[in-house]
Design an enzyme around this catalytic site. Structure first.
Site, PDB file in Angstrom:
ATOM      1  N   ASP A 150       0.872  -1.166   0.000  1.00  8.29           N
ATOM      2  CA  ASP A 150       0.000   0.000   0.000  1.00  8.29           C
ATOM      3  C   ASP A 150       0.912   1.220   0.000  1.00  8.29           C
ATOM      4  O   ASP A 150       1.795   1.335   0.847  1.00  8.29           O
ATOM      5  CB  ASP A 150      -0.844  -0.030   1.289  1.00  8.29           C
ATOM      6  CG  ASP A 150      -2.243   0.499   1.100  1.00  8.29           C
ATOM      7  OD1 ASP A 150      -2.374   1.586   0.513  1.00  8.29           O
ATOM      8  OD2 ASP A 150      -3.190  -0.159   1.553  1.00  8.29           O
ATOM      9  N   ASP A 189      -3.122   4.681  -2.303  1.00  7.12           N
ATOM     10  CA  ASP A 189      -4.178   5.183  -1.420  1.00  7.12           C
ATOM     11  C   ASP A 189      -4.680   6.561  -1.882  1.00  7.12           C
ATOM     12  O   ASP A 189      -3.865   7.459  -2.140  1.00  7.12           O
ATOM     13  CB  ASP A 189      -3.565   5.298  -0.015  1.00  7.12           C
ATOM     14  CG  ASP A 189      -4.559   5.626   1.070  1.00  7.12           C
ATOM     15  OD1 ASP A 189      -5.411   4.775   1.356  1.00  7.12           O
ATOM     16  OD2 ASP A 189      -4.468   6.728   1.634  1.00  7.12           O
ATOM     17  N   GLU A 196      -6.705   3.677  -5.654  1.00  8.40           N
ATOM     18  CA  GLU A 196      -7.967   3.920  -4.954  1.00  8.40           C
ATOM     19  C   GLU A 196      -8.437   5.323  -5.311  1.00  8.40           C
ATOM     20  O   GLU A 196      -7.803   6.313  -4.952  1.00  8.40           O
ATOM     21  CB  GLU A 196      -7.782   3.824  -3.433  1.00  8.40           C
ATOM     22  CG  GLU A 196      -9.107   4.002  -2.706  1.00  8.40           C
ATOM     23  CD  GLU A 196      -8.967   4.457  -1.246  1.00  8.40           C
ATOM     24  OE1 GLU A 196      -9.911   4.226  -0.484  1.00  8.40           O
ATOM     25  OE2 GLU A 196      -7.948   5.063  -0.882  1.00  8.40           O
ATOM     26  N   HIS A 232     -11.258  -2.965   3.925  1.00 13.07           N
ATOM     27  CA  HIS A 232     -11.088  -2.587   5.335  1.00 13.07           C
ATOM     28  C   HIS A 232     -11.790  -1.272   5.673  1.00 13.07           C
ATOM     29  O   HIS A 232     -11.710  -0.819   6.809  1.00 13.07           O
ATOM     30  CB  HIS A 232      -9.593  -2.448   5.626  1.00 13.07           C
ATOM     31  CG  HIS A 232      -8.963  -1.330   4.854  1.00 13.07           C
ATOM     32  ND1 HIS A 232      -8.852  -1.347   3.475  1.00 13.07           N
ATOM     33  CD2 HIS A 232      -8.465  -0.144   5.244  1.00 13.07           C
ATOM     34  CE1 HIS A 232      -8.304  -0.218   3.071  1.00 13.07           C
ATOM     35  NE2 HIS A 232      -8.053   0.536   4.108  1.00 13.07           N
ATOM     36  N   ASP A 233     -12.431  -0.646   4.688  1.00 13.08           N
ATOM     37  CA  ASP A 233     -13.107   0.633   4.938  1.00 13.08           C
ATOM     38  C   ASP A 233     -14.621   0.518   4.999  1.00 13.08           C
ATOM     39  O   ASP A 233     -15.301   1.495   5.333  1.00 13.08           O
ATOM     40  CB  ASP A 233     -12.760   1.635   3.825  1.00 13.08           C
ATOM     41  CG  ASP A 233     -11.328   2.106   3.911  1.00 13.08           C
ATOM     42  OD1 ASP A 233     -10.787   2.167   5.029  1.00 13.08           O
ATOM     43  OD2 ASP A 233     -10.732   2.407   2.851  1.00 13.08           O
TER      44      ASP A 233
HETATM   45  C1  GLC Z   1      -7.964   5.274   2.231  1.00 11.41           C
HETATM   46  C2  GLC Z   1      -7.781   4.049   3.095  1.00 11.41           C
HETATM   47  C3  GLC Z   1      -8.376   4.329   4.441  1.00 11.41           C
HETATM   48  C4  GLC Z   1      -7.649   5.504   5.058  1.00 11.41           C
HETATM   49  C5  GLC Z   1      -7.665   6.711   4.126  1.00 11.41           C
HETATM   50  C6  GLC Z   1      -6.657   7.723   4.549  1.00 11.41           C
HETATM   51  O1  GLC Z   1      -9.289   5.523   1.964  1.00 11.41           O
HETATM   52  O2  GLC Z   1      -8.333   2.927   2.478  1.00 11.41           O
HETATM   53  O3  GLC Z   1      -8.313   3.216   5.283  1.00 11.41           O
HETATM   54  O4  GLC Z   1      -8.248   5.854   6.272  1.00 11.41           O
HETATM   55  O5  GLC Z   1      -7.336   6.374   2.811  1.00 11.41           O
HETATM   56  O6  GLC Z   1      -5.357   7.271   4.284  1.00 11.41           O
END
Ligand code: GLC
Length: 517
Positions: A103, A204, A259, A321-322
């Protein structure tokens, strides 16, 4: 490593398995999962039949956002192990034919990162401009942006009298990608891990790195919303091309999947660039749909229409995980979770599984006293139960409560039961691996009764059909003639010939020996 017959890059035919390291398996008895725990389960992951693992952040971090607040990009947090443990994991994964994705968190760092400490030390600091500092407006923050975790997206620094931007927690200051030194430093981070042998990255919230330096207010009507789900700025694309060039310097089709949590396929397409930005962008739309055939059909159909013309390869997810796990979202129904597995693993594109979905895990019910995540996401981050003993294979009580029914929903119990959802995932992954149609073939929707979704996948002579019943009642569903047989089903079937009937929540894959016109 293996390329497929069509000479597509490995990640197009791959299935990725996301691991949330804190929750996978602890090896040392502190209740927090770690790298050695993951390494000890690589045989399990390889036997599942996935091609790559993606590890949520394992870098040094104060853990305000459980690793998404990085304080040293090129070292492992001691809670997870060290670089030597990482090298072992990487080598052992590669030995089993599994690729490893890390990541990469480009938009922000930890507030304790040495870059930020230096940046905040003085207005004249050479790293001041590595982050986004502004003077306040009328005694308040510089603009009206709110953070994704609530409250203003700005924190005042009393020492230097300015405000710094954080689209997430105050502990996660945004980097300033308009500064070429930041670009270079973050490219250096990629190179550090690529040189070490990783196969790529999940990037991310990567759409946030390009910002309008004027930082204009959000329009009043939407000023209460954070910008994460809507932000778009052309500068991001130029930055993504530069990031991509770093990966292209390396052999072996190193991957970057981004993402971009914008729920519109049309707005995701630009992040593929002209094949020179992200290799793939997660499509999160399915994660926000009810379990309904028409909704799925519309989302998949739309992605097909929009992505195919530019050769943009889809990337599908049901859980991460979100978000609450999909079985939780689908009314806790295992039958629906099984049907969802058939759909996810037969769409055109790269599926990303979230560790534990192969056990049909539900979110844990986390009592207020045990809640830890500032974003309320503890439930889907519950630890994986490995066996049916009270400790479920963990050497100490884990950092979060178990998901429901750990005595049944654990690896050991499901490995002993050929009807388990774990067996279904293994069967589906095996079929997928041996079918070019399922891995790389075209996708074409077939007519089917209301409440069902049917489609054909085809690659040269290899053809499969998939039928999924999203309803809780049986459906007569004739889409094929007698030459088709059932290759896999969510349900136990006594024979492989198909009578055109789908049981409640049944989904299946059909194959034929006959040439399909
Ligand atoms: C992304 C991650 C999340 C995190 C956010 C800030 O959305 O998946 O878990 O809190 O970024 O880094």
């Amino acid at each position: 490593m293996r390329r497929n017959g069509a000479d597509a890059p490995w990640w197009q035919s791959a299935v990725v398995y996301q691991i949330y390291p804190r929750s996978f398996l602890d090896s040392e008895g502190n209740g927090i999962g770690d790298l050695a725990g993951i390494t000890s389960k690589l045989d399990y992951i390889a036997a599942l039949g996935v091609d790559a693992i993606w590890l949520s952040p394992i870098y040094r971090s104060p853990m305000a956002d459980f690793g998404y607040d990085v304080s040293d990009h090129t070292d492992i947090d001691p809670v997870f192990g060290d670089l030597a443990a990482f090298d072992v994991l990487l080598a052992e994964a590669h030995r089993r034919g599994l690729r490893v994705l890390l990541d990469w968190v480009p938009n922000h760092t930890s507030r304790e990162h040495p870059w930020f400490l230096e940046s905040r030390s003085a207005r004249e600091s050479p790293k001041r401009d590595w982050y986004v500092w502004r003077d306040g407006r009328d005694g308040g923050p510089p603009n009206n942006w709110v953070s994704a975790f609530g409250g203003p997206a700005w924190t005042h620094d009393a020492e230097t009298g300015q405000w710094y931007l954080h689209l997430f927690l105050p502990q996660q200051p945004d980097l300033n990608w308009a500064n070429p030194e930041v670009v270079e430093a973050m490219q250096g981070v990629l190179r550090f891990w690529l040189d070490r042998g990783v196969d790529g990255f999940r990037a991310d919230v990567v759409h946030l790195i390009g910002k309008d330096e004027a930082l204009p207010d959000q329009p009043e009507e939407i000023a209460h919303l954070d910008i994460v789900a809507s932000h778009e700025h052309p500068r991001t694309h130029e930055l993504l091309r530069r990031i991509r060039r770093v990966l292209d310097e390396y052999d072996g089709d190193r991957l970057i999947v981004g993402e971009v949590p914008i729920l519109s396929a049309a707005r995701l397409v630009p992040y593929y660039g002209h094949g020179d930005e992200l290799h793939m962008v997660f499509n999160f739309i399915l994660m926000h749909l009810p379990w309904a055939a028409e909704a799925f059909a519309a989302t998949v159909g739309e992605a097909e229409e929009l992505l195919s013309p530019s050769n943009a390869w889809p990337c599908w997810v049901l859980s991460n995980h979100d978000q609450p796990r999909h079985r939780t979202r689908y009314g806790a129904s295992e039958a629906r979770a099984r049907a969802a597995a058939v759909v996810l693993l037969t769409l055109r594109g790269t599926p990303v599984l979230y560790a534990g979905e192969e056990l049909g895990l539900l979110d844990a019910d986390v009592p207020p006293a045990r809640q830890l995540d500032p974003g309320g996401r503890d439930g889907s981050r519950a630890p994986l139960p490995w066996d049916s003993t009270p400790a479920h294979g963990w050497p100490a009580s884990p950092w979060l409560p178990w998901p429901p029914e750990p005595g049944l929903r654990n690896v050991e119990t499901q490995e002993a039961d050929p009807e388990s959802i774990l067996f279904l995932y293994r069967r589906l992954l095996r079929l997928r691996r041996h079918s070019a149609a399922l891995q790389l073939g075209s996708w074409h929707r077939l007519e089917s009764p209301q409440g069902t979704l049917a489609y054909e996948r085809r690659f040269r002579d290899d053809v499969r059909r998939v039928a999924a019943n999203f309803t809780d009642r049986a459906v007569e569903h004739v889409i094929v003639d007698a030459s088709w047989s059932v290759e896999a089903s969510t349900h136990a079937r006594s024979e492989s010939g198909w009578d055109g009937r789908l049981a409640p929540s049944e989904a299946l894959i059909l194959a034929t020996d006959h040439l399909v016109p």
